[in-house]
Scaffold this motif. Structure first.
Motif, PDB file in Angstrom:
ATOM      1  N   LYS A  23       0.588  -1.154  -0.135  1.00  0.00           N
ATOM      2  CA  LYS A  23       0.037  -0.513  -0.230  1.00  0.00           C
ATOM      3  C   LYS A  23       0.932   1.370  -0.220  1.00  0.00           C
ATOM      4  O   LYS A  23       1.996   1.259   0.667  1.00  0.00           O
ATOM      5  CB  LYS A  23      -0.658   0.000   1.418  1.00  0.00           C
ATOM      6  CG  LYS A  23      -1.988   0.875   1.407  1.00  0.00           C
ATOM      7  CD  LYS A  23      -2.764   1.025   0.375  1.00  0.00           C
ATOM      8  CE  LYS A  23      -3.811   2.539   0.740  1.00  0.00           C
ATOM      9  NZ  LYS A  23      -4.716   2.591  -0.226  1.00  0.00           N
ATOM     10  N   SER A  57      -4.271   1.780  15.800  1.00  0.00           N
ATOM     11  CA  SER A  57      -4.916   1.520  14.609  1.00  0.00           C
ATOM     12  C   SER A  57      -5.529   0.138  14.516  1.00  0.00           C
ATOM     13  O   SER A  57      -4.778  -0.772  14.633  1.00  0.00           O
ATOM     14  CB  SER A  57      -4.072   1.961  13.180  1.00  0.00           C
ATOM     15  OG  SER A  57      -3.328   0.911  12.531  1.00  0.00           O
ATOM     16  N   GLU A  58      -6.680   0.051  13.345  1.00  0.00           N
ATOM     17  CA  GLU A  58      -7.136  -1.119  12.996  1.00  0.00           C
ATOM     18  C   GLU A  58      -6.358  -1.280  12.078  1.00  0.00           C
ATOM     19  O   GLU A  58      -6.167  -0.879  10.831  1.00  0.00           O
ATOM     20  CB  GLU A  58      -8.543  -0.923  12.998  1.00  0.00           C
ATOM     21  CG  GLU A  58      -9.579   0.065  14.376  1.00  0.00           C
ATOM     22  CD  GLU A  58      -9.315  -1.619  16.016  1.00  0.00           C
ATOM     23  OE1 GLU A  58      -9.358  -2.708  15.402  1.00  0.00           O
ATOM     24  OE2 GLU A  58      -9.560  -1.009  17.010  1.00  0.00           O
ATOM     25  N   GLY A  59      -7.309  -2.553  11.668  1.00  0.00           N
ATOM     26  CA  GLY A  59      -6.356  -3.608  10.362  1.00  0.00           C
ATOM     27  C   GLY A  59      -5.666  -4.453  10.718  1.00  0.00           C
ATOM     28  O   GLY A  59      -4.753  -3.974  11.483  1.00  0.00           O
ATOM     29  N   THR A  60      -4.581  -4.544   9.315  1.00  0.00           N
ATOM     30  CA  THR A  60      -3.720  -5.051   9.077  1.00  0.00           C
ATOM     31  C   THR A  60      -3.004  -4.022   8.733  1.00  0.00           C
ATOM     32  O   THR A  60      -2.930  -3.124   8.176  1.00  0.00           O
ATOM     33  CB  THR A  60      -3.884  -6.111   7.750  1.00  0.00           C
ATOM     34  OG1 THR A  60      -4.327  -5.496   6.497  1.00  0.00           O
ATOM     35  CG2 THR A  60      -4.790  -7.321   8.411  1.00  0.00           C
ATOM     36  N   SER A  82       0.383  -7.351   4.790  1.00  0.00           N
ATOM     37  CA  SER A  82      -0.694  -7.995   5.953  1.00  0.00           C
ATOM     38  C   SER A  82      -0.565  -8.609   6.658  1.00  0.00           C
ATOM     39  O   SER A  82      -1.116  -9.308   6.414  1.00  0.00           O
ATOM     40  CB  SER A  82      -1.735  -8.043   4.805  1.00  0.00           C
ATOM     41  OG  SER A  82      -1.932  -6.901   3.370  1.00  0.00           O
ATOM     42  N   GLN A 110       0.094   0.893   7.129  1.00  0.00           N
ATOM     43  CA  GLN A 110      -1.321   0.992   7.191  1.00  0.00           C
ATOM     44  C   GLN A 110      -2.086   0.002   5.992  1.00  0.00           C
ATOM     45  O   GLN A 110      -2.144   0.870   5.260  1.00  0.00           O
ATOM     46  CB  GLN A 110      -1.922   2.072   8.020  1.00  0.00           C
ATOM     47  CG  GLN A 110      -1.562   1.843   9.458  1.00  0.00           C
ATOM     48  CD  GLN A 110      -2.465   3.372  10.301  1.00  0.00           C
ATOM     49  OE1 GLN A 110      -3.545   2.923   9.942  1.00  0.00           O
ATOM     50  NE2 GLN A 110      -1.741   4.281  10.647  1.00  0.00           N
ATOM     51  N   ASP A 111      -2.625  -0.936   5.701  1.00  0.00           N
ATOM     52  CA  ASP A 111      -3.439  -1.283   4.882  1.00  0.00           C
ATOM     53  C   ASP A 111      -4.036  -0.382   4.285  1.00  0.00           C
ATOM     54  O   ASP A 111      -4.010  -0.111   3.218  1.00  0.00           O
ATOM     55  CB  ASP A 111      -3.404  -3.226   4.178  1.00  0.00           C
ATOM     56  CG  ASP A 111      -2.105  -3.775   4.930  1.00  0.00           C
ATOM     57  OD1 ASP A 111      -0.871  -3.249   4.560  1.00  0.00           O
ATOM     58  OD2 ASP A 111      -1.696  -4.770   5.478  1.00  0.00           O
ATOM     59  N   ASP A 112      -4.954  -0.239   5.423  1.00  0.00           N
ATOM     60  CA  ASP A 112      -5.888   0.442   4.580  1.00  0.00           C
ATOM     61  C   ASP A 112      -6.110   1.756   4.568  1.00  0.00           C
ATOM     62  O   ASP A 112      -7.023   2.120   3.269  1.00  0.00           O
ATOM     63  CB  ASP A 112      -7.350   0.065   5.700  1.00  0.00           C
ATOM     64  CG  ASP A 112      -6.802   0.391   7.408  1.00  0.00           C
ATOM     65  OD1 ASP A 112      -5.761   1.006   7.168  1.00  0.00           O
ATOM     66  OD2 ASP A 112      -8.260   1.049   7.921  1.00  0.00           O
ATOM     67  N   THR A 113      -5.560   2.628   4.698  1.00  0.00           N
ATOM     68  CA  THR A 113      -4.610   4.171   4.960  1.00  0.00           C
ATOM     69  C   THR A 113      -3.937   4.589   3.900  1.00  0.00           C
ATOM     70  O   THR A 113      -4.097   5.845   3.742  1.00  0.00           O
ATOM     71  CB  THR A 113      -5.254   4.307   5.949  1.00  0.00           C
ATOM     72  OG1 THR A 113      -3.993   4.249   7.533  1.00  0.00           O
ATOM     73  CG2 THR A 113      -6.799   4.392   6.708  1.00  0.00           C
TER      74      THR A 113
END
Length: 265
Positions: A23, A57-60, A82, A110-113
């Protein structure tokens, strides 16, 4: 916690990280502070090492290995992708990494953001580095070669199918042309005698044609001649009758003259 990476290093790391299929990092370093490895800490190549951080943070998340001075750091490989943002990951540095006491670093993304964080610079101890494992590159090359072979096989198959279709079309056309030629030959053969006769008649001179017409009339003329001959054969009886009649008339006249002769005196 001290950070030894400048703005230029951040931008360089961001662009290069995107190339590594992780990411793309965005913004400024924030959250998820990394504890180990710490500043100038030495990590031994080929041995397990615990990376630790405080999850915020949340997520992977993913980890990228960096190298270079603070103003020209660049990513040299993806450590892991991830994973759960648990605050702990066991990493075994590759034995192909060069021995360097201070110019390595980590980047947590952070993979999502795409938000990211840096570690401080640390070193890797590797007195006898081994050549980089090129098995992945070999596999990629083999995969490409296999894909090229499949593509070639598909192209050859299509070319063979196209050729077969062309050959069939040519054979069908040849068969149709052959059948048409036989039909024309049969029709021409049946008309040939009539055409030959007509051509023969056209080659005759007017005199020859007239003679042939006269020959065709011969039976009629012959019948007429036979009728004349028959009349000639019957003429004696007819003449006898005429002579007999004339003789009778003469006798009667004599008798008349004899009987009536005195009347004249």
């Amino acid at each position: 916690m001290q950070y030894k990476f400048g703005i230029f290093a951040i931008l360089t790391a961001l662009s290069a990280t995107a190339v590594n299929a992780v990411k793309e990092a965005v913004g400024q370093p924030q959250g998820n502070p990394i504890h180990t490895p710490g500043l100038n800490h030495i990590v031994e190549a080929g041995k397990a090492y615990d990376i630790t951080w405080t999850p915020t943070s949340e997520g992977t998340i993913s980890f990228v290995l960096l190298r270079g001075p603070g103003d020209a750091v660049r990513p040299i490989g993806v450590i892991v992708e991830s994973i759960a943002n648990s605050g702990h990951y066991t990493w075994t540095p590759g034995t192909d990494l060069e021995d360097d006491v201070t110019h390595y670093g980590l980047q947590l993304i952070q993979d999502d953001t795409g938000y990211f964080q840096y570690s401080t610079q640390f070193g890797i101890s590797n007195k006898n580095p081994t050549p980089a494992d090129d098995s992945a590159a070999k596999k990629a090359e083999e995969d490409k070669k296999a894909a090229d072979e499949v593509a070639k096989a598909e192209a050859d198959k299509k070319a063979a199918e196209d050729k077969a279709a062309d050959d069939k079309a040519a054979a069908d056309k040849a068969s149709a042309d052959n059948n048409g030629s036989k039909t024309d030959s049969t029709g021409s053969g049946s008309a040939a005698p009539s055409d030959a006769a007509t051509s023969h008649d056209e080659k005759k001179t007017p005199n020859q044609q007239s003679q042939e017409e006269e020959k065709k009339k011969v039976p009629s003329s012959h019948s007429s001649q036979e009728g004349s001959a028959n009349q000639r054969q019957g003429s004696p009886s007819s003449s006898g009758s005429s002579d007999s009649s004339s003789s009778g008339d003469s006798k009667k006249e004599k008798e008349k003259d004899s009987s009536g002769g005195g009347l004249l005196f």
